[in-house]
Enzyme design. Structure first.
Site, PDB file in Angstrom:
ATOM      1  CE1 TYR A 172      16.701 -35.612 -85.238  1.00 34.47           C
ATOM      2  CE2 TYR A 172      14.798 -35.316 -86.676  1.00 34.47           C
ATOM      3  CZ  TYR A 172      15.671 -36.145 -85.998  1.00 34.47           C
ATOM      4  OH  TYR A 172      15.521 -37.508 -86.085  1.00 34.47           O
ATOM      5  NE  ARG A 219       4.819 -41.540 -93.721  1.00 33.54           N
ATOM      6  CZ  ARG A 219       5.859 -41.968 -94.431  1.00 33.54           C
ATOM      7  NH1 ARG A 219       5.786 -42.056 -95.730  1.00 33.54           N
ATOM      8  NH2 ARG A 219       7.003 -42.297 -93.815  1.00 33.54           N
ATOM      9  NE  ARG A 229      10.872 -42.948 -83.857  1.00 30.41           N
ATOM     10  CZ  ARG A 229      10.648 -44.153 -84.361  1.00 30.41           C
ATOM     11  NH1 ARG A 229      11.296 -45.201 -83.876  1.00 30.41           N
ATOM     12  NH2 ARG A 229       9.769 -44.348 -85.324  1.00 30.41           N
ATOM     13  CG  PHE A 289      18.803 -40.348-107.083  1.00 30.63           C
ATOM     14  CD1 PHE A 289      18.966 -41.636-106.609  1.00 30.63           C
ATOM     15  CD2 PHE A 289      19.181 -39.282-106.269  1.00 30.63           C
ATOM     16  CE1 PHE A 289      19.493 -41.872-105.337  1.00 30.63           C
ATOM     17  CE2 PHE A 289      19.701 -39.509-105.005  1.00 30.63           C
ATOM     18  CZ  PHE A 289      19.854 -40.794-104.544  1.00 30.63           C
TER      19      PHE A 289
END
Length: 418
Positions: A172, A219, A229, A289
């Site tokens: 997932y 978290r 969910r 980044f």
């Protein structure tokens, strides 16, 4: 006065917040000139800023044409994600949409105007996004289309099933984040700002995404529970409770924390791959980044480890702490020192009775071996008594001003919270 006590407890945060606000953030996020852009690209960057406070600044700091490719990549995936999140779309409509979404990139007039999601503008004005997609070099188009296709198929697969095994958890996370890491890495290489190996080594790129996604899932336990969910793998939580929601019950707090620690230990296994990946990067804008979200993640895991608050509210790293990480994580030695610092923080909190304690110690040992402090960054939080005294005085004199300052920097540090 609570804010004052916070500053006094972490006087170094004051220095870094002031340094950040007074122009230091330009070192990692230089300002982009939007006036030179065409109308379509200006619209895309406006959507980027509207849909992601956490990524907009770092995307706009990328060099050259890579910046536009990553901006469009983000908006395409945001549009795809908006379809997945929209509970008003029936499954018999949503599943084909997810499977076919990549094909809409080549259909100039395609748009979707029935979404109820907050980011629906990226679907309603998809023709502008798809036009700018088609304006990109073919090498960028091929990457974005391929990742969009794979992600749409993966999202459709998990629409009607929950994450059971740890293998499915990895799968997932691969679909929703690992593929992003792979796609970005291929874009980095396609731009020639990075070597081809960066885009070819999909295992390392996948780990970059999995580490971030697992951190968010860990978290966000309580928030996800409140919204119905479930992303924690059944294979793990079922050893601690009959239902995942049971972990939030006060009487189950001890086993809940043990479950939390096991999942954090699982996530830590990606850190060696993260360090190897970052060590290959050559371009400064690409390094910033990639590195900033990773150090935010390790700091977040350290804050969550063995922390009952995960099941009671929100666990966040301090804004000053986030700013410090953003400004420090500009080279591989600095990142290694940061990783070392936070895994040591986790190590000091390992309960001797925790079922995962041995595994946690083992994975921390492997991270230590890769990130032993050998640079000045290793002692970056050691401040002289004179500095600390001045900082504490400044805190006492200007705590109210800093409250406003902290709010002003919110957009720049959301990467540590999202």
């Amino acid at each position: 006065m609570e804010l004052l006590r916070k500053w006094l407890g972490h006087p170094e945060d004051i220095y870094h917040l002031l340094r950040f606000k007074m122009g230091g953030y330009r070192a990692v996020m230089p300002r982009m000139d939007t006036d030179s852009l065409g109308c379509g690209l200006r619209t895309c960057y406006r959507y980027l800023n509207q849909t992601s406070r956490s990524f907009a600044a770092v995307i706009q700091a990328l060099d050259g044409e890579l910046r536009h490719a990553v901006c469009i990549f983000y908006l395409v995936l945001r549009a795809l994600d908006t379809v997945e999140d929209d509970m008003s779309i029936p499954l018999d409509v949503k599943v084909p949409m997810l499977h076919e979404f990549h094909s809409h990139l080549y259909q100039p007039d395609w748009k979707y105007t029935e979404s109820k999601e907050k980011d629906r503008q990226v679907l309603e004005d998809f023709p502008t996004i798809s036009m700018e997609f088609r304006n990109l070099s073919k090498v960028y188009q091929d990457v974005i289309s391929d990742i969009c296709h794979k992600m749409g198929v993966g999202m459709a697969e998990f629409l009607e099933k929950k994450v059971d095994s740890q293998h499915e958890w990895d799968k997932y996370c691969h679909y929703v984040a690992g593929l992003v890491g792979i796609g970005l890495s291929r874009l980095f290489s396609a731009s020639e700002l990075e070597d081809s190996i960066v885009g070819q080594d999909t295992d390392l790129a996948n780990s970059m995404g999995l580490f971030l996604q697992k951190t968010n899932i860990i978290r966000d336990y309580l928030e996800d529970q409140m919204e119905g969910r479930e992303f924690w793998p059944r294979e793990v939580w079922s050893r601690y409770a009959k239902k995942l929601s049971d972990l939030a019950k006060p009487e189950n707090i001890d086993v809940a924390v043990q479950c939390l620690n096991e999942l954090i230990t699982n996530a830590l296994h990606h850190v060696p791959d993260v360090l190897t990946y970052l060590s290959r990067l050559k371009n400064q804008s690409v390094f910033n980044f990639c590195a900033i979200p990773q150090v935010m993640a390790i700091a977040t895991l350290a804050a969550c480890y063995n922390n009952q608050q995960v099941f009671r509210g929100v666990v966040k790293i301090r804004k000053g702490q986030a700013v410090t990480l953003m400004m420090d994580a500009t080279n591989i030695q600095a990142v290694k020192a940061i990783m070392y610092q936070y895994v040591e923080e986790i190590y000091q909190k390992i309960p001797s009775t925790d079922p995962s304690s041995n595994k946690t110690q083992q994975v921390i040992a492997s991270i230590r071996a890769l990130s032993l402090p050998g640079s000045p960054m290793a002692s970056r939080h050691h401040y002289s008594p004179i500095y600390l005294s001045c900082a504490m005085l400044l805190a006492a004199l200007s705590w109210q001003y800093l409250s406003t300052l902290s709010k002003a920097t919110e957009d720049y540090v959301q990467a540590g919270e999202n």
